[in-house]
Design a protein around this motif. Sequence first.
Motif, short mmCIF file in Angstrom:
data_model
loop_
_atom_site.label_atom_id
_atom_site.label_comp_id
_atom_site.label_asym_id
_atom_site.label_seq_id
_atom_site.Cartn_x
_atom_site.Cartn_y
_atom_site.Cartn_z
N LEU A 139 30.66 -16.62 16.86
CA LEU A 139 30.79 -15.23 16.43
C LEU A 139 30.11 -14.94 15.10
O LEU A 139 29.74 -13.79 14.84
N SER A 140 29.92 -15.95 14.26
CA SER A 140 29.24 -15.68 12.99
C SER A 140 27.75 -15.48 13.16
O SER A 140 27.07 -15.03 12.24
N SER A 142 26.54 -13.74 15.98
CA SER A 142 26.39 -12.76 17.05
C SER A 142 27.24 -11.55 16.75
O SER A 142 27.96 -11.51 15.75
N GLY A 143 27.16 -10.55 17.61
CA GLY A 143 28.03 -9.40 17.48
C GLY A 143 27.50 -8.34 16.54
O GLY A 143 26.40 -8.42 16.00
N ARG A 144 28.32 -7.34 16.33
CA ARG A 144 27.96 -6.13 15.59
C ARG A 144 27.52 -6.44 14.16
O ARG A 144 26.52 -5.90 13.67
N THR A 145 28.26 -7.29 13.48
CA THR A 145 27.98 -7.56 12.07
C THR A 145 26.67 -8.33 11.90
O THR A 145 25.85 -8.00 11.04
N PHE A 146 26.47 -9.35 12.73
CA PHE A 146 25.22 -10.11 12.68
C PHE A 146 24.04 -9.22 13.00
O PHE A 146 23.00 -9.27 12.33
N ALA A 147 24.18 -8.39 14.04
CA ALA A 147 23.09 -7.50 14.43
C ALA A 147 22.72 -6.53 13.32
O ALA A 147 21.55 -6.15 13.17
#
Length: 353
Positions: A139-140, A142-147
């Motif tokens: 999760l670190s 990937s996902g909204r924050t990484f994007a």
Amino acid sequence: MRPFRLALLVVCVAGAFGAQAIPLAAQGAPPGSDYEGQAFEFEQIRDDVYIARGTGALTVMSNAAIVINDEDVLVVDSHVSPAGAYALLRELREITTKPVRYVVNSHYHFDHSHGNQIYGPGVEIIGHEYTREAMATGLSLSGRTFARFLAPIPERVASMRAELDATSDPAAREELAQRLEVQENFLAATNSVEPTPPNVTLERQLTLIRGGNEIRIEFLGRGHTAGDVVVYLPEQRVLMTGDLFYSGLSYMGNAYIPDWIETLEKLKEFDFDVVLPGHGPPVRDPAVIDNFQAYLRDFWEQVNELHDADVPVEEAAARMDLRSHGENYPQIRSIGVDVDAVDRAYELIETGR
């Protein structure tokens, strides 16, 4: 503020867990470690407590808090890359020669945990059970924050290279080349990351006794993420909060907004003089917590109304009006809020998770 109360899980550690971090000379500088001057400025908060804030010479993206014990050191948060963690260890030598034996990840986001791999196997990396799970499952990265924050870097570097090739003015080329060098350095640093989850986890609370220091690591409830922990030094009256709370508006892309309001209420029960946050300067006025709770309540009320009216996410973000909080948050200058915050709020309303 509150007296200490036992939580569901308490682990008291009187001795050292293991050996110190691998010496820097043995490791060698990780990719993306090129910078001039100092990467951090260290502000002494107590005799044995410091906050390290990035100077901009190297992209580190978060603060670190440092507790110097009788025989070792505890660091809160490991920055956005091995290069950031390496720079902290190197510059920390100016303050103490004691080994770093404990690292606490306040939560799983990359800017607080992606330096973990720089620490040797004898260093205890401590975090909430959710933080370990999130990092172990990717999760670190990937996902909204990484994007939002890291995924665009390669495209940004390519665009800047193309712009440099097309620029003929010498002064403009020099300025652009310097900015490109910073971004290429950051790209090299982030490309070297191997997410390294905590190797010691807690559900509610873990207490370290290190010489004369009592260090309480606590999970108060969901907020900025599902696994935020705070670090509390009762004798020094110092509280370290990661992104659960700081003087600005914390990113809400993975937030649990109603829980966050309640978690902040628990935060106010601690007996503290100063908060060392994950971003920005130390906070000494407890009323700043009230300000953030008020913002979150207003945000949550408005976003629910827009969701119930079937307003699309982007339109809702453009229509939300939090200007009444502008006195406390000068960055609020017009109608509209971060679309990631609204996207996350809609997700939370619809799924409950």
